[in-house]
Design an enzyme around this catalytic site. Structure first.
Site, mmCIF file in Angstrom:
data_model
loop_
_atom_site.group_PDB
_atom_site.id
_atom_site.type_symbol
_atom_site.label_atom_id
_atom_site.label_comp_id
_atom_site.label_asym_id
_atom_site.label_seq_id
_atom_site.Cartn_x
_atom_site.Cartn_y
_atom_site.Cartn_z
ATOM 1 N N GLN A 138 0.817 -1.206 0.000
ATOM 2 C CA GLN A 138 0.000 0.000 0.000
ATOM 3 C C GLN A 138 0.857 1.265 0.000
ATOM 4 O O GLN A 138 2.074 1.219 0.277
ATOM 5 C CB GLN A 138 -0.889 0.009 1.256
ATOM 6 C CG GLN A 138 -1.898 -1.108 1.284
ATOM 7 C CD GLN A 138 -2.763 -1.045 2.526
ATOM 8 O OE1 GLN A 138 -2.753 -1.907 3.368
ATOM 9 N NE2 GLN A 138 -3.536 0.022 2.652
ATOM 10 N N HIS A 139 0.221 2.393 -0.315
ATOM 11 C CA HIS A 139 0.725 3.749 -0.085
ATOM 12 C C HIS A 139 1.821 4.213 -1.035
ATOM 13 O O HIS A 139 2.100 5.419 -1.076
ATOM 14 C CB HIS A 139 1.295 3.916 1.348
ATOM 15 C CG HIS A 139 0.442 3.359 2.439
ATOM 16 N ND1 HIS A 139 -0.843 3.784 2.690
ATOM 17 C CD2 HIS A 139 0.681 2.373 3.346
ATOM 18 C CE1 HIS A 139 -1.344 3.113 3.715
ATOM 19 N NE2 HIS A 139 -0.458 2.240 4.133
ATOM 20 N N ASP A 170 -2.489 -4.799 -0.260
ATOM 21 C CA ASP A 170 -2.124 -6.177 0.071
ATOM 22 C C ASP A 170 -2.815 -6.703 1.322
ATOM 23 O O ASP A 170 -3.138 -7.892 1.415
ATOM 24 C CB ASP A 170 -0.614 -6.345 0.155
ATOM 25 C CG ASP A 170 0.055 -5.438 1.162
ATOM 26 O OD1 ASP A 170 1.258 -5.605 1.368
ATOM 27 O OD2 ASP A 170 -0.620 -4.576 1.745
HETATM 28 O O1 LIG Z 1 1.848 0.065 5.005
HETATM 29 C C1 LIG Z 1 1.267 -1.000 5.091
HETATM 30 C C2 LIG Z 1 -0.150 -1.034 5.514
HETATM 31 O O2 LIG Z 1 -0.624 0.272 5.889
HETATM 32 C C3 LIG Z 1 2.009 -2.271 4.780
HETATM 33 O O3 LIG Z 1 1.274 -3.405 5.160
HETATM 34 C C4 LIG Z 1 2.335 -2.327 3.308
HETATM 35 O O4 LIG Z 1 1.127 -2.574 2.590
HETATM 36 C C5 LIG Z 1 3.441 -3.331 3.007
HETATM 37 O O5 LIG Z 1 2.980 -4.631 3.083
HETATM 38 P P1 LIG Z 1 3.969 -5.904 3.093
HETATM 39 O O6 LIG Z 1 4.956 -5.749 1.977
HETATM 40 O O7 LIG Z 1 4.636 -5.930 4.429
HETATM 41 O O8 LIG Z 1 3.059 -7.065 2.889
#
Ligand SMILES: O=C(CO)[C@@H](O)[C@H](O)COP(=O)(O)O
Ligand SMILES: Nc1ncnc2c1ncn2[C@@H]1O[C@H](COP(=O)(O)OP(=O)(O)O)[C@@H](O)[C@H]1O
Length: 470
Positions: A71-72, A232
């Site tokens: 995300q983000h 994700d």
């Molecule tokens: O920043 C967040 C949720 O706000 C993280 O969960 C990212 O989405 C990264 O996910 P992973 O690579 O650790 O699965």
């Protein structure tokens, strides 16, 4: 029966699963690594997706595909569709000051304003904070930014045949769950907030159309349907079939604790982000910056692989002989301490052993997640069942230490790629117009003896070091 593909483009790697659209049966899968770092050229994600898809036997025989992504991430495109600069990821903390400024600029009740308007009080991870950083530090790149999208949006757009030089900005698509992590889209109203973009980037760029949960988005040049995709964590919720009453704990590069709710949340403390999920509900979520990489780093220090790290940790007693690791190696997001560092407490010559160090690493991650769990349940959200996923869930030491510090059983689905599975399930739903009833995976229920003293000692150490408790 048609086949569908699910893609998980996460921080460390890209995973692709090919599944039967009706039954969910796994036919093929493939993975490819991503380069490390918190600032990444999106082309490396695209190359990894093509490599993982090829390792999964290709996408030529699938009827639909969907992408779940980290995300983000801030992906800025110029008017021709070229990437303006490397993407800043969720775990890049250079935008921490910008995030604090956004709260201050909203006045004395700034946190409440952001929580009520966007569901989330800005932290460095939030895309809007990254756009503010860009405008203040790279004004020429900000001015060249004709469109902003997220990692999963951009990969879906590439799958549809777009790319540098194609223009095609109007073809960008996203979904509720990932849009809700931007800071410029409201999960409560389902609308973008142009005033936030004006206040951060300095102008309102082209933005992806936010698709409904089962709304088909684009098509590949070969005619394969591309689903809306997801962030994700929302993909993981789809993959494990999380419903109201479930709390999912994910141990990947990020540590996350999230639940499914029927109503939006607005946590003015800023600990819980009020995201949307991928089904039309909501996904309140607390995230940490330090999860599985704490295990990787400790294994490296001890000169062992991850299975051996688990064996070492299981050879130690709960409590690691009094060692307590506060694992804020990369700064921390829950609590919001972007400049913090990790610290190891309670060391004596007697307890300073490889087994206790390994145990302290798992217990430190588990306690950090217990703080995130407390933040989520502190909103009045009931945790009837805890489901543990992510790469770190493969470790019996992670399973047992989490159960111990939470003081409750933890359900561990059989090892799998649940984010990619969730994306595949969405792809099947877009094809049929309804969520398929795929067989849920078998789970192991781990119930370890409660060890509240471990969490108490951890919180005391964190309080001593940082004067804060999440
Ligand atoms: O920043 C967040 C949720 O706000 C993280 O969960 C990212 O989405 C990264 O996910 P992973 O690579 O650790 O699965
Ligand atoms: N057997 C294991 N024991 C502990 N951790 C593991 C094991 N296998 C994988 N991992 C962890 O899984 C992590 C990758 O998990 P994953 O969920 O794929 O990350 P992300 O989704 O953030 O890319 C690695 O950093 C590694 O520490």
């Amino acid at each position: 029966m048609p086949l569908v593909a699910g893609v998980d483009s996460s921080t460390q790697s890209c995973k692709v699963v090919i599944r039967d659209a009706e039954t969910g049966a796994l036919h093929r899968q493939g993975t490819a690594r991503h380069a490390p770092g918190t600032e990444v050229d999106p082309e490396t994600w695209w190359r990894a997706l093509l490599e993982a898809a090829a390792a999964a036997g290709g996408l030529d025989d699938v009827a639909a595909v969907a992408v779940s992504g980290q995300q983000h991430g801030m992906v800025c495109l110029d008017a021709d569709g070229a990437v303006v600069r490397d993407a800043l990821l969720w775990n890049d903390t250079r935008s921490a000051v910008a995030a604090r400024q956004l709260i201050e600029d909203a006045g004395p009740d700034g946190a409440a304003y952001w929580a009520e308007t966007t569901g989330t009080v800005p932290v460095a991870s939030i895309t809007a904070a990254k756009l503010k950083w860009l405008a203040e530090n790279e004004p020429e790149n900000a001015a060249r930014t004709a469109a902003v999208c997220l990692p999963h949006d951009w990969l879906s757009w590439r799958l549809a045949g777009h790319g540098p030089g194609s223009g095609g900005l109007a073809a960008l698509r996203t979904d509720r769950s990932d849009a809700s992590g931007t800071g410029y889209w409201s999960p409560a109203t389902g609308q973008y907030l142009p005033e936030v973009l004006d206040a951060t980037l300095g102008h309102v760029p082209a933005l992806p159309v936010v698709l409904g949960p089962l709304e088909p988005g684009l098509q590949t040049p070969a005619g394969t349907v591309i689903g809306p995709g997801t962030g994700d964590n929302a993909g993981a919720a789809l993959g494990v079939g999380a419903t109201v009453g479930d709390v999912v704990v994910s141990v990947g590069t990020s540590g996350t604790v999230f639940a499914v709710t029927e109503d939006p949340t607005a946590d003015v403390t800023g600990l819980v982000a009020g995201f949307a999920d991928a089904t039309g509900n909501f996904l309140p979520l607390a995230a940490t910056l330090n999860a599985s990489r704490v295990l990787d780093a400790t294994a490296g220090v001890l000169g062992v692989d991850l299975p051996a790290l688990t064996e070492l940790a299981l050879a130690a007693e709960p409590g690691a002989g009094g060692l307590s690791l506060v694992p804020y190696f990369e700064g921390e997001r829950t609590p919001n301490l972007p400049e913090a560092q990790a610290s190891l407490h309670g060391m004596t010559l007697a307890n300073y052993t490889p087994a206790n160090l390994a145990r302290a690493a798992f217990e430190g991650v588990a306690c950090s997640l217990a703080d995130a769990f407390r933040a989520v349940t502190g909103l009045g959200i009931e945790a009837r069942r805890v489901i543990l996923v992510g790469g770190g869930a493969r470790s019996a030491a992670m399973q047992q230490t989490l159960s111990s510090v939470l003081g409750m059983p933890v359900d561990v689905p059989e090892p799998g790629e649940y984010v990619a599975d969730g994306a595949a399930r969405q792809a099947a739903a877009v094809l049929s117009g309804a969520w398929p009833e795929w067989k849920t995976q078998d789970s192991l229920t781990v119930s370890a003896p409660a060890a509240p003293q471990v969490l108490e000692r951890y919180r005391a150490a964190a309080q001593r070091m940082h004067g804060s408790a999440s």
